[in-house]
Design an enzyme around this catalytic site. Structure first.
Site, PDB file in Angstrom:
ATOM      1  N   HIS A 244       8.218  -7.744  -3.391  1.00 20.47           N
ATOM      2  CA  HIS A 244       6.977  -8.092  -4.086  1.00 20.47           C
ATOM      3  C   HIS A 244       7.160  -9.382  -4.888  1.00 20.47           C
ATOM      4  CE1 HIS A 244       4.610  -4.415  -3.286  1.00 20.47           C
ATOM      5  NE2 HIS A 244       5.816  -3.856  -3.179  1.00 20.47           N
TER       6      HIS A 244
ATOM      7  N   ASP B 116     -15.051 -10.156 -25.331  1.00 20.72           N
ATOM      8  CA  ASP B 116     -15.804 -10.370 -24.096  1.00 20.72           C
ATOM      9  C   ASP B 116     -17.269 -10.712 -24.359  1.00 20.72           C
ATOM     10  OD1 ASP B 116     -13.420  -9.655 -22.811  1.00 20.72           O
ATOM     11  OD2 ASP B 116     -13.962  -7.539 -22.821  1.00 20.72           O
TER      12      ASP B 116
ATOM     13  N   GLU C 166       4.909 -10.926  -6.518  1.00 19.06           N
ATOM     14  CA  GLU C 166       3.956 -10.986  -7.621  1.00 19.06           C
ATOM     15  C   GLU C 166       4.491 -10.404  -8.927  1.00 19.06           C
ATOM     16  OE1 GLU C 166       2.900  -7.174  -5.303  1.00 19.06           O
ATOM     17  OE2 GLU C 166       3.754  -9.155  -4.928  1.00 19.06           O
TER      18      GLU C 166
ATOM     19  N   CYS D 195       5.040  -6.394   1.726  1.00 19.80           N
ATOM     20  CA  CYS D 195       5.428  -4.986   1.835  1.00 19.80           C
ATOM     21  C   CYS D 195       4.671  -4.310   2.987  1.00 19.80           C
ATOM     22  CB  CYS D 195       5.210  -4.271   0.499  1.00 19.80           C
ATOM     23  SG  CYS D 195       6.109  -2.728   0.334  1.00 19.80           S
ATOM     24  N   TYR D 196       3.712  -3.436   2.705  1.00 19.17           N
ATOM     25  CA  TYR D 196       2.921  -2.810   3.773  1.00 19.17           C
ATOM     26  C   TYR D 196       2.250  -3.880   4.629  1.00 19.17           C
ATOM     27  CZ  TYR D 196      -0.460   0.309   6.055  1.00 19.17           C
ATOM     28  OH  TYR D 196      -1.195   1.002   6.992  1.00 19.17           O
TER      29      TYR D 196
ATOM     30  N   GLY E 106       0.823  -1.201   0.000  1.00 22.39           N
ATOM     31  CA  GLY E 106       0.000   0.000   0.000  1.00 22.39           C
ATOM     32  C   GLY E 106       0.855   1.247   0.000  1.00 22.39           C
TER      33      GLY E 106
ATOM     34  N   LYS F 243      -8.707 -10.510 -18.889  1.00 21.46           N
ATOM     35  CA  LYS F 243      -8.863 -10.758 -20.315  1.00 21.46           C
ATOM     36  C   LYS F 243      -8.312 -12.123 -20.742  1.00 21.46           C
ATOM     37  CE  LYS F 243      -9.960  -8.071 -23.150  1.00 21.46           C
ATOM     38  NZ  LYS F 243     -11.255  -7.758 -23.817  1.00 21.46           N
TER      39      LYS F 243
END
Length: 523
Positions: free
Chosen positions: A179, A237, A181, A88-89, A61, A379
């Site tokens: 991080h 979509d 990710e 992290c945060y 954050g 997507k």
């Protein structure tokens, strides 16, 4: 209330990080279902009543954990005895809760860093074969832990961050200052897999077949015997949603294709041929070109254009629903990035980047019930479902086309003359991409009309006419994108064709902006 597909989830508590959506994508790539909720979600929140939480991830954050009124973790999170991973945060706020100390770091870390493993941990994998290796990770922090809680231990450090990873002595609780990710953390997906699969015991059941089965079950339960009207655009979509709804409810589905006068060259004919003739869907064709162009007259603000178009679509859908009598549901192909960019995510933290006509542009007085089965999907997940539903590759991998059509690719006021010019430019660009075998090597490409004039020369005569820009990007999830480095020879050929074949175009430019800071579309 959470909109869930599977009841058993990894819950991601969002503290407002730019990477929160990326955490969700990585967990799903592993094959585990997850949902994002606001970090302040209460234990008795309606959202939680339908969920069986298997693990919790605390996101990063932008705030400082030592600032006044800094967001904190709800106490119930630590009382339900589930594996927790703080990033992290999220790591700092967990450490602070149990007696750790946080300070503004003497040296901030933004970018790659070398992580040195200090201790074995289930997070690193097989503990019996632990080796104190070094790994490349991605840091993005100012504050850091200077003293860990008594019940925690150090498991990794970097040169500037002594406590880069920690774990609880007895509970499956972990904290990472870096991080995992982002792709720059080379072992990140492996460590996330260890957490959600090996430590939390989550099943890898987030796969196309199981997603389809669950979505069909939900659609049938929600719709019952009512008819559903789908606003069919012919894009990825809405095409995937049409196939999904047709499999779920068959003849209860009525597709309405609205020609709003803002489509690409021959778009209407192609859509009707594909879905009505070849796929056997019930498609109602409404030519509303004049109504849309009249409604847009004099409007140049992009947000207002989107809202006007959204209102026009809804008016038409409701008129068609009245003709069909039994229609009570409006289906739309809204996906997760649409919701996020319209600041309609469950967290409510995102700033409005742009309203999507099928999210931010919907009127409050709409009489039809809304159903959006793809709302929680990215997507690439939608494409995988499309392939499983046997849609042809050219539909599944077709470049996205915005619901408001060419109106958001014409800067400022939309005029019929501009539409005709842009259609020709766009058709040349698409044709050349296909001929050069580049169409499927970029993820989205289009042309933009600029309502400004530039001086040019045609033969011996002066030309003072319009400017267009070409745009092509490479992306996975459409949340971030890099401009495509198309060959100069290709761009030269496209530019030459446009200026020779399209009357009133005096200059062609190429957009080299990434997202962020730019968006993919210009408006």
């Amino acid at each position: 209330m959470c909109q869930t597909v599977f009841k058993s989830v990894v819950l991601i508590l969002d503290f407002g990080s730019q990477y929160t959506q990326l955490i969700a994508r990585r967990v799903r790539e592993i094959g585990v279902y997850c949902e994002i909720v606001d970090a302040h979600v209460m234990e008795n929140d309606e959202c939680l009543k339908h969920l069986s939480i298997q693990a919790i991830i605390l996101s990063g954050g932008p705030e400082s954990t030592i600032a006044q009124h800094a967001p904190t973790v709800p106490e119930w999170i630590f009382q339900i005895n589930k594996p927790i991973l703080g990033v992290c945060y999220g790591m700092q706020v967990m450490a602070l809760r149990f007696g750790g100390k946080i300070s503004q770091g003497a040296l901030h870390e933004f970018g790659e860093a070398t992580l040195k493993l200090k201790s074995e941990s289930a997070l690193w994998g097989n503990e019996s074969s632990f080796q104190p290796k070094e790994h490349t990770v991605w840091m993005s922090h100012g504050d850091q832990i200077i003293d860990i809680p008594e019940d925690f231990k150090l498991i990794a450090s970097t040169e500037n961050c002594p406590f880069a990873a920690i774990s609880h002595q007895s509970k499956p609780w972990y904290g990472l200052q870096f991080h995992p990710e982002v792709t720059h953390t080379l072992e990140g997906i492996q460590w996330l897999t260890h957490f959600v699969v090996d430590i939390a015991g989550c099943e890898k059941n987030w796969m196309p077949d199981s997603i389809i089965a669950k979505l069909i079950e939900q659609i049938r339960k929600k719709v019952g015997s009512s008819q559903v009207l789908l606003g069919l655009s012919g894009g990825v979509d809405s095409s995937v949603l049409a196939a999904l709804l047709h499999r779920a409810i068959g003849d209860q589905l009525v597709c309405v294709f609205v020609d709003n006068g803002l489509l690409r060259l021959h778009e209407a004919e192609n859509v009707l041929s594909q879905f009505k003739t070849h796929m056997g869907l019930r498609v109602v064709h409404v030519d509303a070109s004049n109504a849309f162009l009249e409604a847009l007259e004099g409007i140049s603000d992009p947000e207002l254009k989107r809202k006007v178009i959204g209102q026009q679509f809804i008016d038409i859908f409701e008129q068609e629903a009245l003709k069909l009598k039994q229609v009570t549901w409006l289906a739309q192909g809204t996906i997760y990035p649409d919701v996020i960019e319209s600041a309609g995510s469950q967290t409510g933290k995102a700033h409005v980047i742009k309203s999507h006509h099928n999210v931010g542009g919907l009127p409050s007085h709409m009489t039809l019930n809304l159903i959006e089965p793809l709302r929680l999907l990215f997507k690439d997940e939608v494409r995988k479902i499309g392939l499983k539903l046997k849609l042809p590759d050219h539909l599944v991998y077709r470049h996205p086309f915005p619901g408001p059509g060419l109106s958001v690719r014409i800067l400022g006021e939309v005029k019929y003359q501009y539409i005709l010019l842009l259609r020709q430019v766009d058709a040349i660009f698409m044709e050349e991409l296909q001929k050069a075998d580049l169409y499927y090597k970029v993820n989205q490409a289009f042309a933009v009309f600029l309502p400004i004039k530039s001086v040019g020369v045609v033969g011996d005569a002066r030309l003072y006419s319009y400017v267009v820009s070409l745009r092509a990007v490479e992306t996975i999830d459409f949340m971030t994108a890099r401009w495509a480095h198309l060959p100069y020879e290709f761009l030269s050929r496209v530019s030459s064709r446009i200026m020779n074949e399209v009357h009133d175009i005096a200059r062609v430019t190429y957009d080299i902006s990434d997202k962020p800071p730019a968006t993919i579309e210009w408006e």
